[in-house]
Scaffold this motif. Structure first.
Motif, PDB file in Angstrom:
ATOM      1  N   CYS A  85       1.823  -7.104   5.129  1.00  0.00           N
ATOM      2  CA  CYS A  85       3.212  -7.538   5.312  1.00  0.00           C
ATOM      3  C   CYS A  85       4.190  -6.421   5.660  1.00  0.00           C
ATOM      4  O   CYS A  85       5.254  -6.691   6.217  1.00  0.00           O
ATOM      5  CB  CYS A  85       3.703  -8.233   4.042  1.00  0.00           C
ATOM      6  SG  CYS A  85       2.852  -9.792   3.699  1.00  0.00           S
ATOM      7  N   TYR A  86       3.860  -5.182   5.320  1.00  0.00           N
ATOM      8  CA  TYR A  86       4.806  -4.068   5.456  1.00  0.00           C
ATOM      9  C   TYR A  86       4.102  -2.822   5.998  1.00  0.00           C
ATOM     10  O   TYR A  86       2.946  -2.595   5.715  1.00  0.00           O
ATOM     11  CB  TYR A  86       5.418  -3.699   4.094  1.00  0.00           C
ATOM     12  CG  TYR A  86       5.984  -4.873   3.355  1.00  0.00           C
ATOM     13  CD1 TYR A  86       7.299  -5.274   3.538  1.00  0.00           C
ATOM     14  CD2 TYR A  86       5.198  -5.602   2.463  1.00  0.00           C
ATOM     15  CE1 TYR A  86       7.819  -6.363   2.860  1.00  0.00           C
ATOM     16  CE2 TYR A  86       5.713  -6.697   1.779  1.00  0.00           C
ATOM     17  CZ  TYR A  86       7.024  -7.076   1.986  1.00  0.00           C
ATOM     18  OH  TYR A  86       7.524  -8.150   1.319  1.00  0.00           O
ATOM     19  N   ARG A  87       4.862  -2.026   6.728  1.00  0.00           N
ATOM     20  CA  ARG A  87       4.421  -0.676   7.083  1.00  0.00           C
ATOM     21  C   ARG A  87       5.490   0.256   6.529  1.00  0.00           C
ATOM     22  O   ARG A  87       6.661   0.165   6.921  1.00  0.00           O
ATOM     23  CB  ARG A  87       4.274  -0.504   8.594  1.00  0.00           C
ATOM     24  CG  ARG A  87       3.787   0.885   8.982  1.00  0.00           C
ATOM     25  CD  ARG A  87       3.506   1.056  10.473  1.00  0.00           C
ATOM     26  NE  ARG A  87       4.603   0.572  11.308  1.00  0.00           N
ATOM     27  CZ  ARG A  87       4.526  -0.491  12.126  1.00  0.00           C
ATOM     28  NH1 ARG A  87       3.409  -1.193  12.206  1.00  0.00           N
ATOM     29  NH2 ARG A  87       5.557  -0.838  12.855  1.00  0.00           N
ATOM     30  N   GLU A  88       5.100   1.122   5.606  1.00  0.00           N
ATOM     31  CA  GLU A  88       6.078   1.986   4.952  1.00  0.00           C
ATOM     32  C   GLU A  88       5.636   3.443   4.957  1.00  0.00           C
ATOM     33  O   GLU A  88       4.444   3.751   4.885  1.00  0.00           O
ATOM     34  CB  GLU A  88       6.301   1.540   3.499  1.00  0.00           C
ATOM     35  CG  GLU A  88       6.927   0.163   3.394  1.00  0.00           C
ATOM     36  CD  GLU A  88       7.181  -0.296   1.978  1.00  0.00           C
ATOM     37  OE1 GLU A  88       8.102  -1.108   1.797  1.00  0.00           O
ATOM     38  OE2 GLU A  88       6.470   0.143   1.051  1.00  0.00           O
ATOM     39  N   ASN A  89       6.634   4.307   5.049  1.00  0.00           N
ATOM     40  CA  ASN A  89       6.429   5.745   4.939  1.00  0.00           C
ATOM     41  C   ASN A  89       7.486   6.264   3.970  1.00  0.00           C
ATOM     42  O   ASN A  89       8.668   5.928   4.095  1.00  0.00           O
ATOM     43  CB  ASN A  89       6.577   6.411   6.308  1.00  0.00           C
ATOM     44  CG  ASN A  89       6.261   7.874   6.250  1.00  0.00           C
ATOM     45  OD1 ASN A  89       5.176   8.277   5.848  1.00  0.00           O
ATOM     46  ND2 ASN A  89       7.218   8.694   6.645  1.00  0.00           N
ATOM     47  N   LYS A 135       5.128  -9.102   8.361  1.00  0.00           N
ATOM     48  CA  LYS A 135       4.681 -10.488   8.193  1.00  0.00           C
ATOM     49  C   LYS A 135       5.410 -11.096   7.001  1.00  0.00           C
ATOM     50  O   LYS A 135       5.530 -10.448   5.962  1.00  0.00           O
ATOM     51  CB  LYS A 135       3.165 -10.519   7.952  1.00  0.00           C
ATOM     52  CG  LYS A 135       2.595 -11.900   7.758  1.00  0.00           C
ATOM     53  CD  LYS A 135       1.092 -11.834   7.505  1.00  0.00           C
ATOM     54  CE  LYS A 135       0.565 -13.230   7.194  1.00  0.00           C
ATOM     55  NZ  LYS A 135      -0.853 -13.185   6.803  1.00  0.00           N
ATOM     56  N   THR A 136       5.870 -12.333   7.153  1.00  0.00           N
ATOM     57  CA  THR A 136       6.641 -12.969   6.081  1.00  0.00           C
ATOM     58  C   THR A 136       5.857 -12.987   4.780  1.00  0.00           C
ATOM     59  O   THR A 136       4.720 -13.436   4.726  1.00  0.00           O
ATOM     60  CB  THR A 136       7.035 -14.404   6.480  1.00  0.00           C
ATOM     61  OG1 THR A 136       7.800 -14.348   7.693  1.00  0.00           O
ATOM     62  CG2 THR A 136       7.857 -15.075   5.394  1.00  0.00           C
ATOM     63  N   ASP A 137       6.514 -12.468   3.738  1.00  0.00           N
ATOM     64  CA  ASP A 137       5.949 -12.440   2.400  1.00  0.00           C
ATOM     65  C   ASP A 137       6.474 -13.667   1.664  1.00  0.00           C
ATOM     66  O   ASP A 137       7.667 -13.979   1.750  1.00  0.00           O
ATOM     67  CB  ASP A 137       6.379 -11.153   1.694  1.00  0.00           C
ATOM     68  CG  ASP A 137       5.465 -10.743   0.570  1.00  0.00           C
ATOM     69  OD1 ASP A 137       4.646 -11.569   0.130  1.00  0.00           O
ATOM     70  OD2 ASP A 137       5.578  -9.588   0.110  1.00  0.00           O
ATOM     71  N   GLU A 138       5.593 -14.357   0.969  1.00  0.00           N
ATOM     72  CA  GLU A 138       5.935 -15.603   0.291  1.00  0.00           C
ATOM     73  C   GLU A 138       7.175 -15.445  -0.581  1.00  0.00           C
ATOM     74  O   GLU A 138       7.283 -14.511  -1.371  1.00  0.00           O
ATOM     75  CB  GLU A 138       4.765 -16.059  -0.572  1.00  0.00           C
ATOM     76  CG  GLU A 138       4.998 -17.405  -1.235  1.00  0.00           C
ATOM     77  CD  GLU A 138       3.805 -17.868  -2.051  1.00  0.00           C
ATOM     78  OE1 GLU A 138       4.015 -18.715  -2.930  1.00  0.00           O
ATOM     79  OE2 GLU A 138       2.688 -17.378  -1.823  1.00  0.00           O
ATOM     80  N   GLY A 139       8.133 -16.364  -0.399  1.00  0.00           N
ATOM     81  CA  GLY A 139       9.351 -16.372  -1.195  1.00  0.00           C
ATOM     82  C   GLY A 139      10.433 -15.424  -0.703  1.00  0.00           C
ATOM     83  O   GLY A 139      11.493 -15.333  -1.305  1.00  0.00           O
ATOM     84  N   LEU A 140      10.173 -14.732   0.393  1.00  0.00           N
ATOM     85  CA  LEU A 140      11.140 -13.784   0.943  1.00  0.00           C
ATOM     86  C   LEU A 140      11.572 -14.246   2.330  1.00  0.00           C
ATOM     87  O   LEU A 140      10.934 -15.118   2.923  1.00  0.00           O
ATOM     88  CB  LEU A 140      10.521 -12.386   1.000  1.00  0.00           C
ATOM     89  CG  LEU A 140      10.163 -11.783  -0.365  1.00  0.00           C
ATOM     90  CD1 LEU A 140       9.422 -10.467  -0.196  1.00  0.00           C
ATOM     91  CD2 LEU A 140      11.407 -11.594  -1.220  1.00  0.00           C
ATOM     92  N   PRO A 141      12.647 -13.662   2.862  1.00  0.00           N
ATOM     93  CA  PRO A 141      13.105 -14.066   4.200  1.00  0.00           C
ATOM     94  C   PRO A 141      12.010 -13.869   5.255  1.00  0.00           C
ATOM     95  O   PRO A 141      11.093 -13.065   5.064  1.00  0.00           O
ATOM     96  CB  PRO A 141      14.291 -13.128   4.457  1.00  0.00           C
ATOM     97  CG  PRO A 141      14.766 -12.730   3.098  1.00  0.00           C
ATOM     98  CD  PRO A 141      13.527 -12.671   2.246  1.00  0.00           C
ATOM     99  N   PRO A 142      12.117 -14.590   6.369  1.00  0.00           N
ATOM    100  CA  PRO A 142      11.131 -14.469   7.448  1.00  0.00           C
ATOM    101  C   PRO A 142      11.088 -13.055   8.033  1.00  0.00           C
ATOM    102  O   PRO A 142      12.117 -12.396   8.169  1.00  0.00           O
ATOM    103  CB  PRO A 142      11.623 -15.460   8.504  1.00  0.00           C
ATOM    104  CG  PRO A 142      12.554 -16.379   7.794  1.00  0.00           C
ATOM    105  CD  PRO A 142      13.136 -15.598   6.662  1.00  0.00           C
TER     106      PRO A 142
END
Length: 133
Positions: free
Chosen positions: A56-60, A87-94
């Motif tokens: 769902c996320y790409r983080e540095n 990618k949309t994480d369940e319960g969070l904004p699109p």
């Protein structure tokens, strides 16, 4: 391994997307306390969480400052999360590739030279505001 070096190795592995290397630094009975979530216990649940996050996320993480107590059993880190919502994480904004940047902190307990607790905090409201604009 020195406690600050242990925490630096953990975050280096995170930034490199190397969950297996992160797992090597964890105690078998790791407790993972996540912001706004349930406590996950054990390496299996930690690995599942990381797999979900990678999807769902790409983080540095940048601007890292690591602190440790003299006893060598507690540490903390302050840093900036630079991310992309993939990618949309369940319960969070699109998700639509929005980027975000926010301060965060993690706290650690060390047992037997391994990380036995990770607690991470960030401002979920600020994250939501950034990905919603």
């Amino acid at each position: 391994m020195d406690i600050k070096a242990l925490i630096a190795a953990y975050f280096d592995a995170f930034n490199a997307g190397q969950t297996d290397r992160m797992l090597d630094l964890l105690h078998d009975e790791i407790e993972h306390h996540v912001n706004e979530g349930q406590i996950r216990k054990g390496k299996k649940l930690f690995a599942e969480f990381n797999a979900h996050m990678t999807e769902c996320y790409r983080e540095n993480l940048t601007d890292m400052v690591i602190f440790a107590n003299d006893a060598g059993d507690r540490a903390a880190a302050e840093y900036v999360v630079n991310g992309t919502y993939l990618k949309t994480d369940e319960g969070l904004p699109p998700a639509s590739g929005q980027t975000y940047r926010l301060p965060a902190g993690s706290f650690f307990t060390i047992q037997g030279g391994k990380i036995s607790r990770v607690t991470t905090y960030y401002n979920l409201g600020e994250w939501t505001r950034q990905i919603s604009t």
